[in-house]
Design an enzyme around this catalytic site. Structure first.
Site, PDB file in Angstrom:
ATOM      1  N   ASP A  13       3.278  18.534   0.056  1.00 48.41           N
ATOM      2  CA  ASP A  13       4.395  18.102  -0.790  1.00 48.41           C
ATOM      3  C   ASP A  13       5.178  19.287  -1.351  1.00 48.41           C
ATOM      4  O   ASP A  13       6.385  19.193  -1.564  1.00 48.41           O
ATOM      5  CB  ASP A  13       3.896  17.222  -1.935  1.00 48.41           C
ATOM      6  CG  ASP A  13       3.496  15.833  -1.467  1.00 48.41           C
ATOM      7  OD1 ASP A  13       3.670  15.512  -0.273  1.00 48.41           O
ATOM      8  OD2 ASP A  13       2.981  15.056  -2.298  1.00 48.41           O
TER       9      ASP A  13
ATOM     10  N   HIS B 105       7.529  10.388  -0.356  1.00 54.58           N
ATOM     11  CA  HIS B 105       7.122  10.149   1.025  1.00 54.58           C
ATOM     12  C   HIS B 105       7.848   8.952   1.623  1.00 54.58           C
ATOM     13  O   HIS B 105       8.209   8.018   0.915  1.00 54.58           O
ATOM     14  CB  HIS B 105       5.614   9.880   1.095  1.00 54.58           C
ATOM     15  CG  HIS B 105       4.779  10.980   0.551  1.00 54.58           C
ATOM     16  ND1 HIS B 105       3.636  10.749  -0.164  1.00 54.58           N
ATOM     17  CD2 HIS B 105       4.924  12.335   0.599  1.00 54.58           C
ATOM     18  CE1 HIS B 105       3.095  11.908  -0.519  1.00 54.58           C
ATOM     19  NE2 HIS B 105       3.871  12.880  -0.077  1.00 54.58           N
TER      20      HIS B 105
ATOM     21  N   TYR C 231      -1.453  -0.127  -3.521  1.00 55.59           N
ATOM     22  CA  TYR C 231      -0.249  -0.637  -2.881  1.00 55.59           C
ATOM     23  C   TYR C 231      -0.563  -1.355  -1.587  1.00 55.59           C
ATOM     24  O   TYR C 231      -1.467  -1.012  -0.858  1.00 55.59           O
ATOM     25  CB  TYR C 231       0.796   0.456  -2.671  1.00 55.59           C
ATOM     26  CG  TYR C 231       0.368   1.703  -1.952  1.00 55.59           C
ATOM     27  CD1 TYR C 231       0.770   1.937  -0.648  1.00 55.59           C
ATOM     28  CD2 TYR C 231      -0.392   2.669  -2.591  1.00 55.59           C
ATOM     29  CE1 TYR C 231       0.408   3.108   0.009  1.00 55.59           C
ATOM     30  CE2 TYR C 231      -0.761   3.835  -1.946  1.00 55.59           C
ATOM     31  CZ  TYR C 231      -0.357   4.043  -0.639  1.00 55.59           C
ATOM     32  OH  TYR C 231      -0.717   5.196   0.016  1.00 55.59           O
TER      33      TYR C 231
ATOM     34  N   LYS D 104       6.551  -1.718   0.609  1.00 55.76           N
ATOM     35  CA  LYS D 104       5.349  -1.505  -0.209  1.00 55.76           C
ATOM     36  C   LYS D 104       5.461  -2.306  -1.499  1.00 55.76           C
ATOM     37  O   LYS D 104       6.532  -2.394  -2.090  1.00 55.76           O
ATOM     38  CB  LYS D 104       5.183  -0.028  -0.553  1.00 55.76           C
ATOM     39  CG  LYS D 104       4.989   0.876   0.644  1.00 55.76           C
ATOM     40  CD  LYS D 104       4.833   2.323   0.206  1.00 55.76           C
ATOM     41  CE  LYS D 104       4.665   3.206   1.407  1.00 55.76           C
ATOM     42  NZ  LYS D 104       5.876   3.924   1.747  1.00 55.76           N
TER      43      LYS D 104
END
Length: 183
Positions: free
Chosen positions: A173, A66, A135, A75
């Protein structure tokens, strides 16, 4: 004194960093600082994280790859339970490592974290029975700003660990396109 060790330019990809915090352990367990803004700034990593996220997944779940289109995010990712194979793919146009990936095992036991700069795709595969993944992001989530690349893109050619279970994907996905189709 800094409580972190940093492996800069992980996998030869500029800006991608593996961060290993100092873990203080004894018979009671352990203590570690998972994030210290001062230590990060002293290391040249200046980010203003604005959102923390956490997910839980079972063995074989593959999330990603992603990325954000108009609002890219840096991140800082880590695992607090279990083990994952974590992957970052360079999507920076003009980068000498565009389309290259770096993969590493993150676990509750090794305490490693991966700092993923803006304009990278990210994904992970759960290797343990369950995993909890955390995250930090330096921009807020924008639901209409999601992009993705299929995990099996032949040009990126990620070597995913082999498991004794089939990979599990979201419907979204499963329909992702290749890097060439997206860029």
């Amino acid at each position: 004194m800094s409580q972190i060790k940093i492996e800069y330019n992980a996998g030869g990809i500029e800006g991608l960093c593996v961060i290993i915090p100092t873990v203080h352990g004894d018979e009671r367990g352990y203590f570690t600082e998972t994030y210290n803004k001062r230590d990060m700034q002293e290391a040249g990593l200046n980010f203003d994280f604005v959102q923390d996220n956490q997910s839980s997944s079972t063995k074989g779940v593959l999330r990603g790859l992603h990325f954000q289109i108009k609002y890219p995010q840096t991140k800082l990712v880590r695992v607090i339970k279990g083990t994952v194979f974590d992957v970052a793919v360079d999507l920076r146009k003009g980068s000498r490592t565009f389309g290259k990936y770096f993969g590493t095992e993150l676990s509750a036991e090794n305490h490693k974290q991966l700092l993923i700069p803006k304009n990278f795709a990210h994904g992970f595969l759960v290797l343990s029975d369950t995993a909890e993944f955390c995250y930090k992001c330096d921009d807020f989530y924008h639901p209409n700003d999601e992009g993705g690349i299929i995990f099996s893109d032949p040009d990126i050619n990620i070597t995913w660990p082999k498991l004794d279970v089939d990979f599990i994907f979201s419907e979204k996905d499963r329909k992702l396109k290749t890097l060439k189709e997206v860029f």
